[in-house]
Design an enzyme around this catalytic site. Structure first.
Site, PDB file in Angstrom:
ATOM      1  N   GLU A  87      10.721  22.583 -13.121  1.00  0.00           N
ATOM      2  CA  GLU A  87       9.603  22.650 -14.072  1.00  0.00           C
ATOM      3  C   GLU A  87       9.190  21.294 -14.364  1.00  0.00           C
ATOM      4  OE1 GLU A  87      12.347  21.512 -16.868  1.00  0.00           O
ATOM      5  OE2 GLU A  87      12.464  23.010 -15.249  1.00  0.00           O
TER       6      GLU A  87
ATOM      7  N   HIS B 283      15.706  20.469 -12.579  1.00  0.00           N
ATOM      8  CA  HIS B 283      14.728  21.098 -13.600  1.00  0.00           C
ATOM      9  C   HIS B 283      13.284  21.378 -12.831  1.00  0.00           C
ATOM     10  CE1 HIS B 283      16.492  21.243 -17.589  1.00  0.00           C
ATOM     11  NE2 HIS B 283      17.307  20.259 -17.006  1.00  0.00           N
TER      12      HIS B 283
ATOM     13  N   GLY C   5      25.713  20.364 -23.748  1.00  0.00           N
ATOM     14  CA  GLY C   5      27.014  20.914 -24.129  1.00  0.00           C
ATOM     15  C   GLY C   5      27.654  21.144 -22.815  1.00  0.00           C
TER      16      GLY C   5
ATOM     17  N   CYS D  22      19.645  24.800 -14.792  1.00  0.00           N
ATOM     18  CA  CYS D  22      20.571  23.737 -15.480  1.00  0.00           C
ATOM     19  C   CYS D  22      21.754  24.368 -16.137  1.00  0.00           C
ATOM     20  CB  CYS D  22      19.752  22.883 -16.626  1.00  0.00           C
ATOM     21  SG  CYS D  22      20.475  21.190 -16.998  1.00  0.00           S
TER      22      CYS D  22
ATOM     23  N   PHE E 134      27.786  18.188 -16.663  1.00  0.00           N
ATOM     24  CA  PHE E 134      28.609  19.134 -16.094  1.00  0.00           C
ATOM     25  C   PHE E 134      28.256  19.524 -14.596  1.00  0.00           C
ATOM     26  CE2 PHE E 134      29.517  18.688 -20.597  1.00  0.00           C
ATOM     27  CZ  PHE E 134      30.802  19.018 -20.566  1.00  0.00           C
TER      28      PHE E 134
ATOM     29  N   ASN F   2      19.343  16.529 -15.344  1.00  0.00           N
ATOM     30  CA  ASN F   2      19.809  16.116 -16.979  1.00  0.00           C
ATOM     31  C   ASN F   2      20.865  16.924 -16.858  1.00  0.00           C
ATOM     32  OD1 ASN F   2      20.261  15.543 -19.386  1.00  0.00           O
ATOM     33  ND2 ASN F   2      18.476  16.791 -20.165  1.00  0.00           N
TER      34      ASN F   2
END
Length: 391
Positions: free
Chosen positions: A367, A365, A254, A281, A326, A323
């Site tokens: 990880e 990301h 979001g 993120c 925004f 991913n």
């Protein structure tokens, strides 16, 4: 997918808000769902993508043509549910082969109530999304009970409000506080066996769950952190009452700007304490907002496992998993917020650090191991910051 198998399955439609309609075959749950349609360029990891909470209210198109050939299993889940609204692929293999496979992808989607559509031109769909940007869309399956027409699918797609202004962190977050103790996976180790020996864990980390992926928590635990995961809307006084050595800000879905509860809590940690902070993120975007910067909606976002990111201090380039839809607006950075990493695709901000305290964040990301270990050093930096603060 063979023609024999395809003919036995119901039809499905994917409609975009611009009026484009793709006809294909339904291979998941008999359901009609709407969301923002995005594309992901990863060659592997479809189950990790499907279980990533950051894809909440999104219909994910996988550009790699053969998806589902290794089935699904419980070890590769990044959360306990599927949060995406639908999955779009080119070909669904009729045969599944992997020693860890427990369930075919089609059955896995049905189990979690998520529709899937295959046998459509994902290259054409990706070109549309690249040229026009991520669009609202609808997957309409023939056996969902909804009127099965292109007009109805377009109507539903256009009715979706979009992700801008939508706070989804509190939707996917845990509802209760819990301790995370599992460390990193080892290939070939049975699920039932512990993957982390409970040795000394000298660092007390409180992790805000805005949609946290399990492997992030594993990497923290593996480095000797006692990880306490708290809901997204946990008041800051309850976090500070646990005397944390560090505060972690997780990924999530979001628009970050409506998450005022998180922004105010993070601002308190940044401005009123010296506790080290690390964000990933959505956590990266929230830390920027809490520091006085602003965020913006991207045209089609970054979704994939092959994105080159440069460390501005060393010049070193890492291959990253991304991913997000925004990004932090570079024109709004305050004086105490410094850019540490940038995307070599479009120059967007990929990393930030505070110049006045031990706090940093990363947009991708680390990880997800695309490199596979290019950015594990970020977790090491967080651990080092906490040890330095304690000494």
């Amino acid at each position: 997918m063979s023609k024999l198998v395809a003919s036995a399955l119901p039809r499905a439609l994917l409609a975009l808000a611009d009026g484009t309609v793709f006809e294909g075959v339904s291979f998941g749950a008999p359901s009609t769902q709407v969301g923002e349609v995005v594309f992901n360029t990863s060659l592997t990891g479809y189950q990790e993508i499907a279980t990533d909470p950051s894809y909440c209210r999104q219909i994910v198109t996988l550009t790699y043509p053969h998806i589902g050939n290794v089935g699904t299993n419980s070890q590769d889940e990044e959360s306990g549910a599927l949060h995406l609204s639908g999955l779009v692929i080119r070909d669904l293999p009729s045969l599944v082969s992997n020693f860890r496979s427990a369930l075919p992808l089609s059955d896995y989607l049905k189990k979690h109530g998520v529709p899937g559509i295959c046998n459509l031109d994902t290259r054409k769909l990706t070109r549309i999304l690249r040229e026009k940007g991520a669009q609202n869309g609808c997957i309409l399956t023939e056996d969902s009970g909804e009127t099965f027409t292109a007009e109805r699918a377009i109507e539903l797609a256009r009715a979706f409000p979009g992700l801008a202004g939508m706070d989804l962190a509190k939707v996917v977050s845990t509802e209760k506080v819990y301790q995370w103790v599992e460390g990193e996976w080892a290939l070939g180790v049975a699920v039932e066996q512990p993957h982390f020996q409970m040795g000394p864990r000298p660092l007390n980390v409180v992790a805000y769950d805005f949609g946290a992926k399990r492997n992030i928590l594993r990497m923290l635990a593996q480095r000797g952190c006692k990880v306490t995961v708290v809901p997204a809307q946990t008041p800051i006084d309850q976090v500070l009452a646990q005397n944390p050595d560090g505060v972690f800000l997780s990924n999530g879905p979001g628009d970050p700007e409506p998450c005022d509860y998180a922004i105010s809590a993070i601002a308190h940690v940044l401005d009123q304490t010296t506790i080290p902070v690390f964000g990933i993120c959505l956590g990266h975007q929230l830390m920027a907002l809490a520091s006085g910067a602003k965020t913006m909606k991207m045209k089609f976002g970054h979704h994939g496992a092959n994105h080159p990111v440069q460390d501005l201090k060393t010049g070193r380039v890492a291959i990253t998993s991304q991913n997000h839809g925004f990004a932090v607006d570079p024109d709004t950075l305050p004086g105490n917020l410094r850019v540490t990493h940038v995307s070599l695709f479009d120059g967007s901000i990929q990393g930030l650090e505070r110049t006045d305290r031990p706090a940093f964040c990363f947009q991708g990301h680390p990880e997800a191991s695309p490199g596979p270990h290019d950015l594990a050093e970020l977790f090491d930096r967080f651990v080092a910051d906490m040890h330095a603060a304690k000494s």
